[in-house]
Design a protein around this motif. Structure first.
Motif, mmCIF file in Angstrom:
data_model
loop_
_atom_site.group_PDB
_atom_site.id
_atom_site.type_symbol
_atom_site.label_atom_id
_atom_site.label_comp_id
_atom_site.label_asym_id
_atom_site.label_seq_id
_atom_site.Cartn_x
_atom_site.Cartn_y
_atom_site.Cartn_z
ATOM 1 N N THR A 78 -3.745 2.059 -2.803
ATOM 2 C CA THR A 78 -3.478 2.640 -1.487
ATOM 3 C C THR A 78 -4.775 3.054 -0.807
ATOM 4 O O THR A 78 -4.984 2.815 0.390
ATOM 5 N N ALA B 21 -5.856 8.951 -1.250
ATOM 6 C CA ALA B 21 -4.518 8.359 -1.381
ATOM 7 C C ALA B 21 -3.462 9.448 -1.559
ATOM 8 O O ALA B 21 -2.352 9.342 -1.039
ATOM 9 N N SER C 178 -0.443 10.107 1.019
ATOM 10 C CA SER C 178 0.943 10.073 0.546
ATOM 11 C C SER C 178 1.663 11.379 0.890
ATOM 12 O O SER C 178 2.846 11.369 1.223
ATOM 13 N N TYR D 19 -6.611 0.126 0.681
ATOM 14 C CA TYR D 19 -5.955 -0.310 1.915
ATOM 15 C C TYR D 19 -6.343 0.593 3.087
ATOM 16 O O TYR D 19 -6.629 0.127 4.190
ATOM 17 N N ALA E 102 0.827 -1.203 0.000
ATOM 18 C CA ALA E 102 0.000 0.000 0.000
ATOM 19 C C ALA E 102 0.864 1.256 0.000
ATOM 20 O O ALA E 102 0.601 2.226 -0.715
ATOM 21 N N GLY F 27 1.072 3.989 -3.466
ATOM 22 C CA GLY F 27 0.728 5.404 -3.367
ATOM 23 C C GLY F 27 1.940 6.285 -3.579
ATOM 24 O O GLY F 27 1.877 7.303 -4.273
#
Lengths: 695, 695
Positions: free
Chosen positions: A456, A550, A554, A459, A397, A401
């Motif tokens: 991502t 996401a 990130s 998740y 994940a 991302g």
């Protein structure tokens, strides 16, 4: 061009020249003056960022040596035709291979060399995919047969997976491998137009062998994509073997030294042993033996490794672009408000500094995230070797991302850097066009960025839902345990300077991501009409907010890595206080610039007030000013050699205009005084006096 | 590649092929299905957008004719070397010239032809700048001498203004023209490295003459840049004349058919009459006669014209990119959640539709703004010819901001379209890489976009300050009269559907721009320590907010133009209700998408509440869905021919994969089966068995 000039002419000109010289720019002096402004020890940071003085010197030594070889010479770089680029790319690959052998160098030196020369060619996938795939998917007998030939370059391979009709979605591949138990052979075949293999690097004109991904059929059943090794070209005359059509797919945005290729197979027979059988197997009778379950996970490792290196490299490429743009905008002078004054350094315009210095800060942010990413991958490898795959989901994940985020940031950042260089940034001699066109493929390659973000996002939402049922979360998603609390949280900044506090910035990043996660989960539930469904229409209709989540996560991760890394440097006393201070300014500038772009979400959620946004903006502007004097020293600390940058504008001596003029001389159009158009077109056309009526 | 295949093999394969075919994609059928979904009459809109059926047919007819000529053939387009591109560009220019002569075509047909072939070459500036400059700056005797030669192509000219060290800031040019009254000649000279002329198109290897911009010195005084005409190459053998060094500046991001050049002058003498003396003059004795004041304004006209055409073309290029991406993402199928189902059309993913359909709406928005812009320019020309320059400041401010806004939107939009095409968008055969690299120069050319925005911002702040002292404003800045009122205004939308009301959208655009104008004026006052200073540090330190203001204003203008144009269509009953409805969806989608990106400002100012933002977002999503069925019909209505697009992915028949495979065959690497690397490198390297030790 010297011709006789009389004294009177010289005298008359003298006066005009003087007037011009009084205001003209002196780029070398400008760059020297910038360097004198450094508030920290550039050498210290240079060595720190590059793994120590020894590595810095080793790289310079290699550059010195290879720049003198035929294959390492870059003077023709921007003037080659496609064919020349391709042939040169092969020479580079063999050149590096022999150089490494001669100097007995290892893999990491090889990486340095390839990065220095930066001329990817037909052997990229032989090194990057063919050999690694043999190691990971071939059984011992197969390895014994193929690896020596591959490693001594008796054969050259590539990895033939993507097809005209299929990229990301491997299950959809249409090339078939049908087992014939009578002859103990597979028939490999391209049954449709869309099954034509398309894109593999080196497939066009270089590779003699491939690892073919094809859908395995045996006894009438489809077992999905499996890997096979097969020869496609004669080792005698390099012609394609019977039943095989191969070719180059034509020019691309960048990477034109590589012969990405296409392949069609017409009822080609390969032996049963061509199937790579380390995990799945086929018996001579045609019975399929599935891989042991654990190995499905193991096969993720290569993918994780490739993604990790993409994340690591993102910082490097952005740093290169920022180095060029920072040096050039420091010496480029343009426009003055008052007559008789020297023109202003372009980097002193607020609009330029306000765009470029945050990119510089971002390059540093990506550097630290790249380090963390590789560390995380190494940790994974270590536990994997103990059979422990527990940190795989988080790594997966996290790397998806970050791959998407970092490559997006760097692609856009290279192009922004180019645009900040104005007209000269449009010249390939600036180095930036080629950097962009070769880099931007990372947004699509190894998983389209949207698909990566969605992984991502999935998740994170699953983590949130888990946490709501009392599950403990680990790693970067831990904050989602407190999502309900975050929904009520308000930012407590009340002065400009409080925005400098990393904790305040981190809290804002975290709050935004947490709230978006709750919102995304909510929307997915609605679209699913109850329990969240992570596929089909409900999922597709939630794409936009999931991607947004996401991205926010990130950004949080990248900021946190920067903060933690700097904290580590501080607590271990690794750098002098002045250096740490310069880095802290970058951390703040990175954080506040990203937050400033995203204030809409935080105003909407109520986390920020309008007043807090104004304070944030003011502090961000103040940091732009604080970083300005260190701009050139901070890019010097990246330690790129002129040889690496291949840029007239990024020259470390600042002599950019001489750089352009000198490099341009080698343009193929300059081979003759009159140019290739005179005899071909112009002479005949222009010497028809009167014959051509006026338009 | 045909080879003998036995019956058993065929039978075995048959089964596998069937399994593959059951799910494989049929791009042609997909595109046909998309077309069947149109809710409006595509032909009607096609003709409306393109100025009538006759023009549509005329363009198709021209394309048919020229595609059969050598110079109009595009099959080698993506495979040419730089030299081939350059020579081909010359052939195209002469080809079009002769074609126009033969068919007795006028200027507007010439524009159509050049746009169809789209192969800019060494004659671009002869047509675009040299001849127009002679017309605008040469006096009657000079025109009589030079124009006939230029118009019959006995000479080829270019416009030599920018230098290595100077682009936007013309006053800073360093080339000198020093008058020698004894000989009644000018000495033209390049006194510094940075004074080297750099960039002019056609200067490298094509032009025989130039209009030289140089600082005029006479009697020891510097009168700033003036225009001179001079010969630089022999008409006999095309070699540079004595004292003149010329060459090509090397490859660029795009536009490589053009020989942008450099020029150095060494004490070159040209006659007094070389100075273009329609306005400013020099007497034989060396006395400078300044131009009459009105003409300073007149000289803006060419600049205004060029900017207007840039604004007009922005919509066209974005439309081309969107056409390619929309057709391709409609036929590209990728990934299915459930086994056995057909894969999903990529355009049906929310993340793709949510990016691409707003771009489609934007292309329409730019189309209408382009029309308005050209109308405004035509109106200006008309009043100018009556000696009335009153609408010049508005035109100037309007065109600067729009030039910057539209070229930014289109540059980014082309690249977004390319990325939405995934891996195949990276192939030059998609047409998108070349479109981007040739288009993006518009962000720098004819005034760097930041500089352009600043000009508009300056005009707006001055307008606001004027209005505050009771001055009446006109045109697009009129709303600033109510700026104080706007500061207290709140959006009154309370349901999702109310966001569909164009008045609600326009009010939001207007309010944002008005508030930013007040904020920018406020910040400028602060930086100036009282009365606003529009230059030097106070101005430079306000750049960021001033640019933001100019962006907001330009967005307001583009939205207003879309709204007004559609209102006009409605009230004049020019299109059927279904067509108007399709356009209204686009207008709404364009408006809400832009507003959605900018909600941060409006939340901060208090104009919008968080709830209103949620409603806006929901309505924007609804419009994405509403536009989706019309996506392909709406790009069909742009009316681009396959010949124009030169794109495997944009083919009007949807047969994209065949397009890629067929186009790739012509790749120069495919000239031989074994490729250019075999004899040059591979054979010798690979046939050293054992000699190469393993790495």
């Amino acid at each position: 061009m010297a011709h006789f000039v009389d004294a009177r002419t010289r005298v008359l000109q003298e006066e005009s020249t003087k007037a011009v010289l009084s205001n003209c720019s002196d780029p070398k002096a400008d760059l020297a003056a910038e360097r004198a402004r450094a508030t920290f020890d550039v050498g210290e940071l240079l060595h720190y960022l590059n793994g120590g003085r020894e590595k810095v010197e080793r790289k310079a030594h290699f550059a010195e040596l290879i720049s003198r070889t035929e294959w390492g010479n870059k003077s023709e770089r921007y003037f080659q035709t496609r064919e020349e680029q391709y042939v040169h790319g092969l020479k580079v690959a063999f050149g590096i291979w022999d150089f490494m052998k001669e100097k007995r160098l290892g893999i990491s030196d090889g990486r340095v060399l390839r990065s220095l020369v930066n001329a990817p060619g037909g052997l990229e996938l032989h090194i990057g995919m063919f050999i690694p795939s043999l190691i990971s998917h071939a059984n011992p007998e197969q390895q014994a047969k193929w690896l020596p030939k591959a490693q001594s370059l008796e054969i050259i391979g590539t990895y033939a997976q993507t097809e005209l009709g299929h990229g990301t979605f491997v299950r959809g591949l249409e090339t078939t491998a049908t087992y014939d138990s009578d002859r103990q052979e597979f028939i490999v075949h391209s049954p449709t137009l869309t099954s034509t293999k398309w894109w593999p690097g080196g497939l066009g004109k270089t590779a003699t062998h491939i690892i073919l991904m094809a859908r395995l059929f045996t006894k009438g059943k489809d077992y999905g994509p499996h890997a096979f090794i097969m020869q496609i070209r004669s080792l005698e005359d390099h012609k394609p073997l019977t039943g095989i059509t191969i070719g180059d797919i034509g020019p691309k945005f960048g990477f034109n030294g590589v012969d990405n290729g296409f392949l069609r197979l017409e009822y080609v027979r390969i032996p049963r042993e061509a199937m790579l059988m380390r995990f799945a197997k086929i018996t001579p009778e045609g019975d399929y033996v599935p891989p042991p379950p654990a190995n499905a996970k193991a096969s993720y490792a290569t993918m994780m490794y490739v993604r990790s290196t993409i994340v690591q490299d993102a910082g490097k490429f952005l740093s290169m672009a920022v180095t060029i743009a920072t040096r050039y905008t420091s010496v480029r002078r343009q426009t003055t408000s008052s007559k008789g004054q020297r023109e202003t350094q372009v980097l002193d315009y607020q609009s330029v500094a306000g765009s470029l210095l945050p990119l510089l800060a971002t390059a540093y942010a990506l550097h630290f995230t790249g380090k963390v990413m590789m560390q995380m991958y190494t940790d994974f490898e270590r536990s994997r070797d103990r059979g422990d795959f527990s940190n795989l989901p988080e790594l997966h994940a996290f790397s998806s991302g970050l791959k998407a985020m970092c490559t997006t940031i760097t692609s856009e950042g290279i192009e922004k850097s180019r645009l900040l260089c104005g007209g000269h940034g449009y010249s390939r001699l600036s180095g930036l066009p080629d950097m962009y066109t070769s880099y931007v493929q990372n947004s699509t390659w190894e998983g389209d960025n949207n698909v990566m973000f969605l992984q991502t996002g999935r998740y994170l939402i699953k983590s949130l839902l888990g946490a709501m049922t009392g599950k403990t979360l680990s790693g970067y998603a831990k904050y989602l345990e407190n999502a309900q609390f975050e929904m009520k949280e308000r930012c407590n900044v009340s002065t400009e300077v409080q925005w400098l506090d990393p904790a305040a910035q981190l809290a804002a990043f975290r709050n935004r991501a947490a709230r978006l996660c709750v919102d995304a989960a909510e929307q997915l539930k609605q679209e699913s009409g109850g329990n969240p469904v992570f596929e089909g229409e409900p999922w597709d209709n939630s794409n936009v907010i999931v991607i947004k989540l996401a991205v926010a996560h990130s950004q949080y991760v990248i900021y946190k890595n920067f903060m933690d890394s700097l904290q580590g440097i501080r607590s271990r006393g690794e750098l002098q206080p002045n250096t740490v201070r310069a880095l802290a300014d970058l951390q703040g500038l990175f954080g506040l610039t990203v937050l400033e772009r995203e204030v809409g979400d935080m105003l909407e959620s109520g986390y920020l007030s309008a007043r807090q946004v104004k304070l944030l903006r003011a502090q961000q502007r103040a940091l732009v000013k604080a970083v300005r004097p260190n701009a050139v020293p901070l890019v010097d600390a990246f330690g790129f050699l002129d040889y690496e940058l291949s840029s007239a504008l990024g020259r470390s001596d600042g002599d950019v205009y001489r750089g352009l003029l000198e490099m341009a001389q080698a343009s193929p159009l300059n081979r003759t005084e009159e140019g290739p158009g005179w005899k071909a077109v112009l002479e005949a056309q222009m010497k028809k006096p009167g014959s051509r009526s006026r338009l």
